[in-house]
Design a protein around this motif. Structure first.
Motif, short mmCIF file in Angstrom:
data_model
loop_
_atom_site.label_atom_id
_atom_site.label_comp_id
_atom_site.label_asym_id
_atom_site.label_seq_id
_atom_site.Cartn_x
_atom_site.Cartn_y
_atom_site.Cartn_z
N VAL A 1 0.82 -1.22 0.00
CA VAL A 1 0.00 0.00 0.00
C VAL A 1 0.86 1.27 0.00
O VAL A 1 0.71 2.11 -0.91
CB VAL A 1 -0.97 0.00 1.20
N PRO A 2 1.78 1.45 0.96
CA PRO A 2 2.61 2.68 0.91
C PRO A 2 3.53 2.74 -0.30
O PRO A 2 3.82 3.83 -0.80
CB PRO A 2 3.43 2.60 2.22
N ILE A 3 3.95 1.58 -0.80
CA ILE A 3 4.82 1.58 -1.99
C ILE A 3 4.07 2.10 -3.20
O ILE A 3 4.56 2.95 -3.95
CB ILE A 3 5.38 0.16 -2.25
N VAL A 4 2.86 1.60 -3.42
CA VAL A 4 2.05 2.03 -4.56
C VAL A 4 1.68 3.51 -4.43
O VAL A 4 1.80 4.28 -5.40
CB VAL A 4 0.78 1.17 -4.69
N LEU A 5 1.26 3.94 -3.24
CA LEU A 5 0.91 5.35 -3.02
C LEU A 5 2.11 6.26 -3.24
O LEU A 5 1.99 7.32 -3.86
CB LEU A 5 0.36 5.53 -1.61
N SER A 6 3.29 5.85 -2.74
CA SER A 6 4.50 6.65 -2.91
C SER A 6 4.87 6.78 -4.38
O SER A 6 5.30 7.85 -4.84
CB SER A 6 5.66 6.02 -2.13
N CYS A 7 4.69 5.71 -5.12
CA CYS A 7 5.00 5.74 -6.56
C CYS A 7 4.09 6.73 -7.27
O CYS A 7 4.55 7.52 -8.10
CB CYS A 7 4.84 4.33 -7.14
N ILE A 8 2.80 6.71 -6.94
CA ILE A 8 1.85 7.64 -7.57
C ILE A 8 2.21 9.08 -7.24
O ILE A 8 2.23 9.96 -8.12
CB ILE A 8 0.41 7.32 -7.11
N LEU A 9 2.51 9.35 -5.97
CA LEU A 9 2.87 10.70 -5.55
C LEU A 9 4.17 11.15 -6.19
O LEU A 9 4.32 12.33 -6.56
CB LEU A 9 2.98 10.75 -4.02
N SER A 10 5.13 10.24 -6.33
CA SER A 10 6.41 10.59 -6.95
C SER A 10 6.25 10.95 -8.42
O SER A 10 6.86 11.90 -8.92
CB SER A 10 7.40 9.43 -6.80
N VAL A 11 5.42 10.18 -9.12
CA VAL A 11 5.15 10.47 -10.54
C VAL A 11 4.50 11.84 -10.66
O VAL A 11 4.86 12.64 -11.54
CB VAL A 11 4.26 9.38 -11.15
N ASN A 12 3.55 12.12 -9.78
CA ASN A 12 2.87 13.42 -9.80
C ASN A 12 3.84 14.56 -9.53
O ASN A 12 3.85 15.59 -10.22
CB ASN A 12 1.76 13.42 -8.76
N ALA A 13 4.70 14.38 -8.51
CA ALA A 13 5.68 15.41 -8.16
C ALA A 13 6.70 15.61 -9.27
O ALA A 13 7.14 16.73 -9.56
CB ALA A 13 6.38 15.04 -6.86
N MET A 14 7.09 14.50 -9.92
CA MET A 14 8.08 14.60 -11.00
C MET A 14 7.49 15.33 -12.20
O MET A 14 8.17 16.11 -12.88
CB MET A 14 8.54 13.20 -11.40
N THR A 15 6.21 15.11 -12.47
CA THR A 15 5.54 15.81 -13.57
C THR A 15 5.56 17.32 -13.34
O THR A 15 5.81 18.10 -14.26
CB THR A 15 4.08 15.33 -13.70
#
Length: 343
Positions: free
Chosen positions: A211-225
């Motif tokens: 759960v935290p891994i998937v959420l972190s990945c989504i947030l990282s992609v958003n922040a990187m964009t």
């Protein structure tokens, strides 16, 4: 992941015996040979690539991300090496082979137990810390506290992997998974207690971190964009754009490692969830016949771990130019040896 219930008990065998199978013997043998070759391929190339990654990260400037990479590369190196006896057993008609030695069997079971759980935890720490760096750039994370957390978790996993020795039992060779496991039914007779043990040894270390891994990945992609948009606006300043470019590469590497983890570990997690339901509804365990278990779930819980460990250093090499140069330097060293070919 390494624990069996009575319906999939450990089987120590001298001659191959395939219970509950409806598959043709030639097909079983063909799949075993393929799995054996794949395991040895992972062991050889995965160990080599991870060894190169470990030496690179040890020589490079240390920051929190690099320290976590060192830990991940070392656990991946261990996981790849541990695939060797699994491959040999598959090629030898699922005979124990190296696992027939009690000391080797216990050592392999112990190391696999620790490595599989530690890898999941390290990926979770890596993805969460990078997400915090991106979302809260002025929030300083204590490197010492993160390292202390990893060390404490490692010690906890070493203790849990030592439980069989503390309880007076041992790891035994398992026909289904072609590695050494310990049977919870040797210690726990109550199903309710077995469920509690299953929660602590399987659900918490393997299922919860997803759960935290998937959420972190989504947030990282958003922040990187968003950072891409910022870098476009600041392209006039070479220094700022260069710094942002480097940060994007580090972030991209973390995202790729996380995505690869999700690719190789979510299917096994789904299988673990299904297996866990069996503690409430034992009829679910009927799905784990030899055919389904040995050639689907077995691939999920063993080979996905090995493939994940083998692919990670390739991601580093693609996204980290300094690691490419490190690999090139190693190749140049071998090229300097004199050639003995006849003219």
């Amino acid at each position: 992941m390494e624990i069996r219930t009575s319906n999939t008990s450990s089987i120590s065998m001298e001659t191959p015996s395939y219970p509950e199978t409806v598959m043709q013997p030639w097909l079983i043998r063909s799949i075993d040979v393929f799995n054996g070759i794949l395991a040895l391929y992972i062991a050889a190339f995965g160990a080599l690539w991870n060894l190169i990654a470990v030496t690179f990260f040890l020589r490079s400037k240390k920051d929190l991300i690099k320290i976590i990479y060192i830990w991940i590369s070392f656990t991946d190196l261990t996981a790849c090496i541990l695939m060797t006896p699994v491959g040999i057993s598959n090629l030898n008609q699922r005979n124990g082979t190296l696992f027939s030695n009690e000391i080797f069997c216990n050592a392999h079971g112990f190391l696999w137990n620790v490595t599989a759980r530690l890898t999941v935890f390290l990926v979770m720490v890596l993805s969460i810390t990078r997400t915090i760096f991106l979302k809260f750039p002025f929030w300083r994370i204590s490197t010492k506290k993160i390292i202390a957390t990893i060390v404490i978790y490692t010690i906890i996993q070493v203790i849990q992997a030592s439980l069989p020795f503390m309880l007076g039992i041992k790891y035994d060779y398992d026909l289904y998974s072609t590695k050494c496991v310990w049977n919870i039914d040797d210690v726990v007779q109550s199903e309710s207690v077995a469920l509690i043990v299953h929660v602590f040894l399987v659900i918490i270390p393997f299922i919860v971190p997803v759960v935290p891994i998937v959420l972190s990945c989504i947030l990282s992609v958003n922040a990187m964009t968003k950072s891409i948009d910022v870098s476009t606006e600041m392209s006039a300043t070479n220094l700022n754009s260069q710094v942002i470019h480097e940060k994007k590469k580090v972030t991209l590497a973390v995202i790729m490692v996380t995505l690869v983890y999700i690719l190789f570990n979510v299917p096994p997690v789904i299988t673990l969830i299904l297996y866990s339901i069996g503690y409430v509804d034992p009829s679910v365990w009927k799905l784990f016949t030899f055919d389904r278990y040995a050639y689907y779930n077995n691939f999920m819980e063993i080979y996905c771990v090995g493939l994940n460990a083998m692919v990670n250093p390739l991601i580093y090499m693609i996204l980290m130019p300094a690691l490419k140069k490190h690999l090139s330097d190693i190749c140049n060293i071998f090229n300097r040896f004199p050639s003995f070919s006849s003219e």
